[in-house]
Every structure is written in C-alpha cells, then in structure tokens.
Motif scaffolding. Structure first.
Motif, PDB file in Angstrom:
ATOM      1  N   LEU A 186       0.840  -1.189   0.000  1.00 30.15           N
ATOM      2  CA  LEU A 186       0.000   0.000   0.000  1.00 30.15           C
ATOM      3  C   LEU A 186       0.870   1.230   0.000  1.00 30.15           C
ATOM      4  O   LEU A 186       1.795   1.335   0.800  1.00 30.15           O
ATOM      5  CB  LEU A 186      -0.900   0.019   1.232  1.00 30.15           C
ATOM      6  CG  LEU A 186      -2.112  -0.893   1.208  1.00 30.15           C
ATOM      7  CD1 LEU A 186      -2.998  -0.592   2.405  1.00 30.15           C
ATOM      8  CD2 LEU A 186      -2.917  -0.715  -0.064  1.00 30.15           C
TER       9      LEU A 186
ATOM     10  N   PHE B 238      -0.834   0.037   7.520  1.00 29.45           N
ATOM     11  CA  PHE B 238      -0.987  -1.330   7.020  1.00 29.45           C
ATOM     12  C   PHE B 238       0.368  -2.005   6.838  1.00 29.45           C
ATOM     13  O   PHE B 238       0.575  -3.150   7.247  1.00 29.45           O
ATOM     14  CB  PHE B 238      -1.743  -1.335   5.691  1.00 29.45           C
ATOM     15  CG  PHE B 238      -1.836  -2.707   5.065  1.00 29.45           C
ATOM     16  CD1 PHE B 238      -2.849  -3.580   5.434  1.00 29.45           C
ATOM     17  CD2 PHE B 238      -0.899  -3.132   4.141  1.00 29.45           C
ATOM     18  CE1 PHE B 238      -2.926  -4.859   4.877  1.00 29.45           C
ATOM     19  CE2 PHE B 238      -0.964  -4.400   3.589  1.00 29.45           C
ATOM     20  CZ  PHE B 238      -1.984  -5.258   3.959  1.00 29.45           C
TER      21      PHE B 238
ATOM     22  N   PHE C 169      -8.832   0.506   8.654  1.00 28.35           N
ATOM     23  CA  PHE C 169      -8.714  -0.670   7.786  1.00 28.35           C
ATOM     24  C   PHE C 169     -10.031  -1.026   7.099  1.00 28.35           C
ATOM     25  O   PHE C 169     -10.136  -2.059   6.444  1.00 28.35           O
ATOM     26  CB  PHE C 169      -8.203  -1.868   8.575  1.00 28.35           C
ATOM     27  CG  PHE C 169      -6.751  -1.758   8.983  1.00 28.35           C
ATOM     28  CD1 PHE C 169      -5.850  -1.004   8.244  1.00 28.35           C
ATOM     29  CD2 PHE C 169      -6.292  -2.402  10.116  1.00 28.35           C
ATOM     30  CE1 PHE C 169      -4.526  -0.891   8.614  1.00 28.35           C
ATOM     31  CE2 PHE C 169      -4.960  -2.300  10.504  1.00 28.35           C
ATOM     32  CZ  PHE C 169      -4.073  -1.541   9.755  1.00 28.35           C
TER      33      PHE C 169
ATOM     34  N   LEU D 266      -9.713  -1.479   3.196  1.00 31.25           N
ATOM     35  CA  LEU D 266      -8.635  -2.313   2.668  1.00 31.25           C
ATOM     36  C   LEU D 266      -9.046  -3.028   1.395  1.00 31.25           C
ATOM     37  O   LEU D 266      -8.225  -3.232   0.498  1.00 31.25           O
ATOM     38  CB  LEU D 266      -8.220  -3.360   3.708  1.00 31.25           C
ATOM     39  CG  LEU D 266      -7.228  -2.936   4.789  1.00 31.25           C
ATOM     40  CD1 LEU D 266      -6.886  -4.118   5.665  1.00 31.25           C
ATOM     41  CD2 LEU D 266      -5.966  -2.342   4.171  1.00 31.25           C
TER      42      LEU D 266
ATOM     43  N   ALA E 150      -8.357  -9.565   2.368  1.00 31.62           N
ATOM     44  CA  ALA E 150      -7.499  -8.491   2.876  1.00 31.62           C
ATOM     45  C   ALA E 150      -7.218  -8.669   4.359  1.00 31.62           C
ATOM     46  O   ALA E 150      -6.080  -8.510   4.813  1.00 31.62           O
ATOM     47  CB  ALA E 150      -8.150  -7.130   2.613  1.00 31.62           C
TER      48      ALA E 150
END
Length: 421
Positions: free
Chosen positions: A218, A253, A338, A341, A352
């Motif tokens: 990411l 992340f 999150f 995601l 994910a």
C-alpha cells in the motif's frame, strides 16, 4: 431529519487498486521427498533498474510485507541474491535472520586479500543468525577462509561437467558442513546423477519453473514517511510516532503486515500501533521507514481512499471515547482505518483481513458490521453518504446525539486534513 456534515466527507471513489505492485519471481528449492524447504526470490519488476545494493533488501522487505492473495514465502526460507555492498546495510535488521539465506557472490579473479577483508562481515552476519549460501567457487583454495561459514553451497549443473561435479561434492563433504544444492536441474537424468552422489536439495525446471507473483504494497505518503523518520531520529515519544501512523492508512498497514509476518520472528500477534512501535524499537523503525521511502513510488499527497479511511478511524475513535477507555477505543480506530482495505488492495475484505492480525471484534465489524464497532462503522459510513435513515438508526443504537456525532466528525475531518498542511 438529522443534520450531519456532508461537506468534505465525500464517499470513496469506485474500487480500484490503490497499491503499488512489485513483480517477484520465486523458484522452489526442494528436498529428496519433493518438499519445499525454501524459495529463491528474483526481482522481475519492470521498474527494476538492475541489481543494486538497495534491490536486495527491498526484495526481502516486499516479500515479508506484501499484500498478495497468498503468502509469498510463508514459513519457508528466503534465498536472496546479494551484492557485497548490501551486506553492510542496516536494513537486514528488519527481518528474522533465521528465515533468510543470503546468497554471497564470488569476488572475481582479483579475490586475494579481499576474501580475508570481507571475512569479518560474513562472520558477523552468520553470528546474527543469517544463513549463508555460496556457489561452487567457495570450494576453491582462494576462498578457503569463507568455507567454514557456508550453510549451503549451490552447484550449477549448467556450468559444471559431471566429473567436476563429483570432485566438488566429495571435497565439500570432507571440508565443510554445508548442505549442497544442485541448481539448474532440468532432466530426470541430472536428478538421478546428483542424488546418487549424496545431494539432498534441488532447484531447477525439473521441479518447478519460477512462478511470477504480484506483491503489493500500500502506498504511504512520502510526507508521512519523512515525518516518521524525523520523529524517530529525535527519539520522540511513542504517542507522537503513533499519531503519524494513525494518519496514513498505507503506512499503518505496511507496518502491521511486516511486524506480524513470519519473517519478523515474533511469537504473538500484534494488533495495535502502540504495540508495534514499542516492539519494533526506534532503530528498526528508522530502518523500516528509510526502506519504505526508498521503495515508494507515490507522490506526497495521500489518496482520497486513504484519506477517507483516516477520517473514519478518527471519527470512530472519538465516538468510542464517549463510552470506552482509550485502549479499547484504539480498536475503533483500527477498524475504521482498515475499513477500506478491500478498495485499496482490490480484493475481497475477507482476503485483505487474512493478511493482518486483527481482534475478532474488528473482524466482525469489517466483515459483518456486527457489535459495537460494527455499529460505529455503519454510522461513519452514513456520515459520508448523508443517509439520514441509517444515520438515525445507528445513532440511536449507540445512544449518541446528532450534536456529539457532528462535532466528532468535524474534529476527524480537521485532524485528517493536517496531512496536507
């Protein structure tokens, strides 16, 4: 009708991949029972500009913190080609050395004194727990000082004649403790020949061709990475460092993915940013941020999806603090940041979440909108979409007033907007 803020809280754009992709090839190394013991990794990214000191560590780093649909290396050994320059970099401190086999290249025809000069570096790496692999040149007299350090010796069947091979196998058995790997094994006849001479590990087309894997990271804002580096260098408080992580979904992340990977060597799952910072320590955190900056291919502006995730996280945290202590409210932030995601990684949310270690209540909220965190997430999404019916229902369930929610939402938007100041 509720009057919750809609300006500045736009819904995320349609799903598309928000991650940068590195193409990594892996080729299995197997034993005589055809069980995979490790993978050799190769950088196959089009953007890769040749083999440099940086590409080695970026390859290992990407392998351990990638966000693919499958484990790239799992609990197997990672064999990675090195340059001698990369062996002195501090980035190797980021991984559990027991998982990594460093393939050490020969020095060429002018070895001589350089073999002795590099001996302390190689010995120190092995002392730290790294495994060392060499090609057949380590069996030459010029490289005798290196031979006791060899955990693996790779014998290339494409360059060694059968009679040479027999001599080298015999010599290695008498003068080293290394396991021998026959590489470039392409036929059954080659396999029969080397296995009959006592070789137990194999690599080559006869067993498996290199498989190309999309390894995703990411993107993190370069401004956030630089801010993190500066805080670490100043030995800032854990709470200050945690604040930077909480403002960048990509940064958060990647850290949580790396620290919970098998390559980091921890025996328990880490589920909070504070835990991650404290367990990693400032020195490793600095190395990680520096490497992430090196690997970054993004601009300094956070994506709109990442920004939305940050707003959600902060909003949910602020609302959770109305009824919960700070440690429990932190889970609300984790669930919020999150919650996109699936969009950022362009994969189903369940897949994910399989890449991260999150508490069950976070997973229930993200997958099924269940529990207290699920209600908070539903409310946060309603704030973005201006869905008054859903907003009213969620607010009632949580016993929160419109005034409380509006104030928290404005605070979350202002907090997230600090990223671009």
């Amino acid at each position: 009708m509720s009057t919750h803020p809609a300006s500045g809280a736009s819904s995320p754009p349609p799903p598309h991949s928000q991650s940068s992709v590195a193409m990594i090839a892996r080729q299995a190394i197997v034993n005589a029972q055809n069980v995979v013991v490790g993978y050799e990794l190769f950088n196959r990214s089009r953007s890769g500009a040749g083999h440099t000191a940086a590409t080695d560590v970026i390859l290992v780093f990407t392998a351990l913190s990638h966000a693919g649909t499958e484990e790239l290396v799992g609990k197997k050994l990672i064999f990675v080609n090195c340059t001698h320059e990369s062996l002195t970099g501090g980035h190797l401190e980021l991984v559990d050395p027991d998982k990594v086999v460093l393939e050490i290249p020969p020095l060429g025809h002018t070895a001589g004194a350089e073999v002795v000069a590099r001996l302390p570096i190689l010995a120190a790496l092995r002392e730290r727990g790294f495994h060392l692999a060499f090609n057949h040149t380590v069996l030459e007299s010029a490289y005798a000082p290196w031979l006791p350090l060899a955990d693996y010796i790779k014998l290339d069947l494409s360059v060694l004649a059968p009679d040479q091979l027999a001599v080298l196998i015999s010599y290695a058995g008498r003068h080293s403790q290394a396991e021998l790997i026959a590489e470039k094994v392409e036929t059954a006849q080659q396999y029969d020949m080397v296995s009959s001479q006592g070789i137990d590990l194999f690599q080559g087309y006869w067993f498996a061709r290199p498989a190309l894997i999309e390894a995703k990271l990411l993107p993190a804002s370069q401004a956030s990475i630089v801010q993190l580096i500066n805080l670490v260098r100043k030995q800032a408080a854990t709470s200050d460092i945690e604040e930077v992580l909480k403002k960048d979904a990509g940064l958060a992340f990647n850290l949580m993915r790396l620290i919970n990977s098998s390559g980091f060597g921890l025996n328990r799952e880490i589920t909070s940013f504070r835990q991650a910072v404290m367990l990693m320590g400032l020195k490793k955190l600095f190395r990680w941020a520096a490497l992430l900056l090196t690997a970054s291919r993004t601009s300094g502006t956070p994506s709109s999806v990442g920004h939305t995730a940050v707003v959600r996280g902060r909003l949910m945290e602020l609302l959770a603090l109305e009824t919960l202590p700070p440690d429990e409210a932190d889970l609300a932030f984790v669930a919020g940041i999150f919650s996109l995601l699936d969009v950022m990684l362009n994969m189903p949310m369940e897949s994910a979440l399989g890449l991260l270690s999150v508490p069950d209540e976070v997973s229930d909220a993200l997958l099924r909108r269940k529990g207290f965190l699920g209600d908070l997430l539903t409310l946060a999404e309603a704030c973005e979409s201006s869905d008054d019916a859903v907003f009213d229902r969620a607010a009632g369930t949580l016993h929160l007033s419109s005034q409380q929610i509006n104030f928290a939402h404005l605070q979350a938007l202002a907090w997230a907007d600090q990223l671009t100041d």
